[in-house]
Design a protein around this motif. Structure first.
Motif, PDB file in Angstrom:
ATOM      1  N   ALA A  62       0.830  -1.208   0.000  1.00 14.34           N
ATOM      2  CA  ALA A  62       0.000   0.000   0.000  1.00 14.34           C
ATOM      3  C   ALA A  62       0.871   1.268   0.000  1.00 14.34           C
ATOM      4  O   ALA A  62       1.898   1.317   0.675  1.00 14.34           O
ATOM      5  CB  ALA A  62      -0.925  -0.001   1.209  1.00 14.34           C
ATOM      6  N   PRO A  63       0.432   2.293  -0.727  1.00 10.19           N
ATOM      7  CA  PRO A  63       1.245   3.504  -0.846  1.00 10.19           C
ATOM      8  C   PRO A  63       1.064   4.508   0.285  1.00 10.19           C
ATOM      9  O   PRO A  63       1.825   5.465   0.371  1.00 10.19           O
ATOM     10  CB  PRO A  63       0.766   4.097  -2.177  1.00 10.19           C
ATOM     11  N   THR A  64       0.059   4.315   1.134  1.00  9.48           N
ATOM     12  CA  THR A  64      -0.198   5.274   2.208  1.00  9.48           C
ATOM     13  C   THR A  64      -0.289   4.564   3.550  1.00  9.48           C
ATOM     14  O   THR A  64      -0.605   3.366   3.619  1.00  9.48           O
ATOM     15  CB  THR A  64      -1.513   6.040   1.969  1.00  9.48           C
ATOM     16  N   ALA A  65      -0.058   5.327   4.606  1.00 10.31           N
ATOM     17  CA  ALA A  65      -0.149   4.760   5.948  1.00 10.31           C
ATOM     18  C   ALA A  65      -1.568   4.311   6.253  1.00 10.31           C
ATOM     19  O   ALA A  65      -1.778   3.273   6.889  1.00 10.31           O
ATOM     20  CB  ALA A  65       0.323   5.781   6.984  1.00 10.31           C
ATOM     21  N   THR A  66      -2.546   5.092   5.799  1.00  6.31           N
ATOM     22  CA  THR A  66      -3.947   4.730   6.033  1.00  6.31           C
ATOM     23  C   THR A  66      -4.272   3.374   5.432  1.00  6.31           C
ATOM     24  O   THR A  66      -4.894   2.520   6.072  1.00  6.31           O
ATOM     25  CB  THR A  66      -4.875   5.802   5.450  1.00  6.31           C
ATOM     26  N   ALA A  67      -3.853   3.156   4.193  1.00  9.54           N
ATOM     27  CA  ALA A  67      -4.115   1.881   3.524  1.00  9.54           C
ATOM     28  C   ALA A  67      -3.348   0.742   4.184  1.00  9.54           C
ATOM     29  O   ALA A  67      -3.879  -0.357   4.349  1.00  9.54           O
ATOM     30  CB  ALA A  67      -3.748   1.982   2.046  1.00  9.54           C
ATOM     31  N   ARG A  68      -2.109   0.997   4.573  1.00 10.81           N
ATOM     32  CA  ARG A  68      -1.325  -0.057   5.232  1.00 10.81           C
ATOM     33  C   ARG A  68      -1.999  -0.506   6.519  1.00 10.81           C
ATOM     34  O   ARG A  68      -2.097  -1.701   6.798  1.00 10.81           O
ATOM     35  CB  ARG A  68       0.103   0.440   5.512  1.00 10.81           C
ATOM     36  N   LEU A  69      -2.478   0.449   7.301  1.00  7.75           N
ATOM     37  CA  LEU A  69      -3.144   0.106   8.554  1.00  7.75           C
ATOM     38  C   LEU A  69      -4.459  -0.631   8.308  1.00  7.75           C
ATOM     39  O   LEU A  69      -4.771  -1.600   9.017  1.00  7.75           O
ATOM     40  CB  LEU A  69      -3.400   1.379   9.367  1.00  7.75           C
ATOM     41  N   GLU A  70      -5.229  -0.184   7.330  1.00 11.70           N
ATOM     42  CA  GLU A  70      -6.526  -0.800   7.066  1.00 11.70           C
ATOM     43  C   GLU A  70      -6.374  -2.258   6.642  1.00 11.70           C
ATOM     44  O   GLU A  70      -7.061  -3.146   7.162  1.00 11.70           O
ATOM     45  CB  GLU A  70      -7.277  -0.024   5.987  1.00 11.70           C
ATOM     46  N   PHE A  71      -5.465  -2.526   5.709  1.00 13.86           N
ATOM     47  CA  PHE A  71      -5.312  -3.900   5.235  1.00 13.86           C
ATOM     48  C   PHE A  71      -4.608  -4.774   6.274  1.00 13.86           C
ATOM     49  O   PHE A  71      -4.882  -5.970   6.373  1.00 13.86           O
ATOM     50  CB  PHE A  71      -4.581  -3.924   3.896  1.00 13.86           C
ATOM     51  N   SER A  72      -3.738  -4.170   7.060  1.00 17.41           N
ATOM     52  CA  SER A  72      -3.123  -4.927   8.160  1.00 17.41           C
ATOM     53  C   SER A  72      -4.169  -5.318   9.193  1.00 17.41           C
ATOM     54  O   SER A  72      -4.193  -6.470   9.659  1.00 17.41           O
ATOM     55  CB  SER A  72      -2.032  -4.070   8.821  1.00 17.41           C
ATOM     56  N   ASP A  73      -5.053  -4.389   9.538  1.00 17.88           N
ATOM     57  CA  ASP A  73      -6.138  -4.706  10.472  1.00 17.88           C
ATOM     58  C   ASP A  73      -7.061  -5.761   9.878  1.00 17.88           C
ATOM     59  O   ASP A  73      -7.540  -6.652  10.592  1.00 17.88           O
ATOM     60  CB  ASP A  73      -6.934  -3.448  10.802  1.00 17.88           C
ATOM     61  N   GLY A  74      -7.327  -5.674   8.565  1.00 18.44           N
ATOM     62  CA  GLY A  74      -8.183  -6.660   7.910  1.00 18.44           C
ATOM     63  C   GLY A  74      -7.594  -8.052   7.975  1.00 18.44           C
ATOM     64  O   GLY A  74      -8.316  -9.032   8.200  1.00 18.44           O
ATOM     65  N   ALA A  75      -6.281  -8.147   7.782  1.00 21.66           N
ATOM     66  CA  ALA A  75      -5.620  -9.447   7.864  1.00 21.66           C
ATOM     67  C   ALA A  75      -5.743 -10.025   9.277  1.00 21.66           C
ATOM     68  O   ALA A  75      -5.997 -11.223   9.456  1.00 21.66           O
ATOM     69  CB  ALA A  75      -4.147  -9.304   7.483  1.00 21.66           C
ATOM     70  N   LYS A  76      -5.592  -9.163  10.281  1.00 27.69           N
ATOM     71  CA  LYS A  76      -5.720  -9.605  11.670  1.00 27.69           C
ATOM     72  C   LYS A  76      -7.126 -10.111  11.953  1.00 27.69           C
ATOM     73  O   LYS A  76      -7.309 -11.171  12.562  1.00 27.69           O
ATOM     74  CB  LYS A  76      -5.377  -8.449  12.607  1.00 27.69           C
ATOM     75  N   VAL A  77      -8.135  -9.378  11.472  1.00 32.17           N
ATOM     76  CA  VAL A  77      -9.525  -9.776  11.703  1.00 32.17           C
ATOM     77  C   VAL A  77      -9.827 -11.102  11.008  1.00 32.17           C
ATOM     78  O   VAL A  77     -10.527 -11.962  11.558  1.00 32.17           O
ATOM     79  CB  VAL A  77     -10.485  -8.673  11.224  1.00 32.17           C
ATOM     80  N   ALA A  78      -9.297 -11.298   9.795  1.00 31.83           N
ATOM     81  CA  ALA A  78      -9.530 -12.552   9.072  1.00 31.83           C
ATOM     82  C   ALA A  78      -8.993 -13.737   9.859  1.00 31.83           C
ATOM     83  O   ALA A  78      -9.635 -14.792   9.933  1.00 31.83           O
ATOM     84  CB  ALA A  78      -8.889 -12.492   7.687  1.00 31.83           C
ATOM     85  N   VAL A  79      -7.825 -13.573  10.460  1.00 36.24           N
ATOM     86  CA  VAL A  79      -7.257 -14.645  11.275  1.00 36.24           C
ATOM     87  C   VAL A  79      -8.115 -14.875  12.523  1.00 36.24           C
ATOM     88  O   VAL A  79      -8.385 -16.017  12.911  1.00 36.24           O
ATOM     89  CB  VAL A  79      -5.808 -14.315  11.674  1.00 36.24           C
ATOM     90  N   GLN A  80      -8.569 -13.791  13.130  1.00 40.11           N
ATOM     91  CA  GLN A  80      -9.411 -13.920  14.325  1.00 40.11           C
ATOM     92  C   GLN A  80     -10.729 -14.613  14.007  1.00 40.11           C
ATOM     93  O   GLN A  80     -11.212 -15.441  14.787  1.00 40.11           O
ATOM     94  CB  GLN A  80      -9.666 -12.539  14.922  1.00 40.11           C
TER      95      GLN A  80
END
Length: 220
Positions: A62-80
């Motif tokens: 991701a090119p922005t901090a906002t996008a990096r955080l959003e997709f990182s959080d999404g990956a965490k939620v998918a695992v949860q």
């Protein structure tokens, strides 16, 4: 209109076909065979493990901090969510630890996850997140469609509530905004490729529920 508004209208026939799925109709009225739901849960668990990886790769690219955080959080939620399947739905519907260990992806599950992996490995960031979005958006539409007409009591109420939860809708809206942002800065060729990725992933959503309803396995 934005990219997301336009492609959402373009795939309206696919969306209608999803909402008309026997799997979802019977899930809404509570009559879905437990065997079909078990099949779905096992495959969804396998899918979510790979989907989390696709989200993590989107975060890294991701090119922005906002996008990096959003997709990182999404990956965490998918695992949860995958872990919650083992702890709650699996127990309720008779999926044993041995069944979960021995499960292998069906042709549709493998096709869908391989498609997303291929986008992550060989295509642009813009195409990848366009392919990621339908899993959010289609589930949000399904949850909102089923919730008002679901039978009560319903053995599948917890599943319905998960995807009709406003918090899930808010997460979907955030991913949509990131996809629109990427599309606004994309070349015409990348824009067209994003449309293809979104449409193909939406097709896979239909196929996933269809295969669960039929309890599909490998033909040979």
């Amino acid at each position: 209109m934005s990219f997301c508004d336009t492609i959402w209208q373009d795939v309206a026939p696919l969306r209608r076909a999803i909402l008309d799925q026997p799997f979802l109709a019977e899930l809404a009225d509570g009559s879905l065979a437990p065997e079909s739901f078990r099949h779905y849960m096992l495959q969804d668990s396998l899918y979510l493990a790979e989907y989390a990886r696709a989200l993590a790769i989107a975060s890294a690219r991701a090119p922005t901090a906002t996008a990096r955080l959003e997709f990182s959080d999404g990956a965490k939620v998918a695992v949860q969510v995958e872990q919650a399947l083992h702890q709650a739905f699996f127990e309720k519907f008779g999926v044993t630890p041995a069944m979960a260990r021995e499960a292998e992806p069906t042709p549709v599950c493998l096709g869908y996850t391989s498609y997303l992996t291929g986008l992550a490995a060989t295509r642009s960031y813009e195409e990848l997140i366009a392919g990621i979005l339908p899993c959010f958006w289609v589930y949000w539409e399904v949850g909102c469609d089923i919730k008002p007409r679901a039978a009560s009591p319903n053995p599948y109420a917890a599943w319905i509530d998960t995807y009709a939860d406003p918090a899930f809708g808010e997460a979907t809206a955030r991913v949509r905004a990131l996809v629109d942002e990427a599309a606004a800065n994309a070349t015409p060729a990348i824009h067209a490729a994003m449309e293809t990725a979104f449409r193909n992933a939406t097709r896979y959503e239909w196929m996933f529920w269809d295969s669960a309803y039929r309890r599909e396995t490998w033909p040979i």
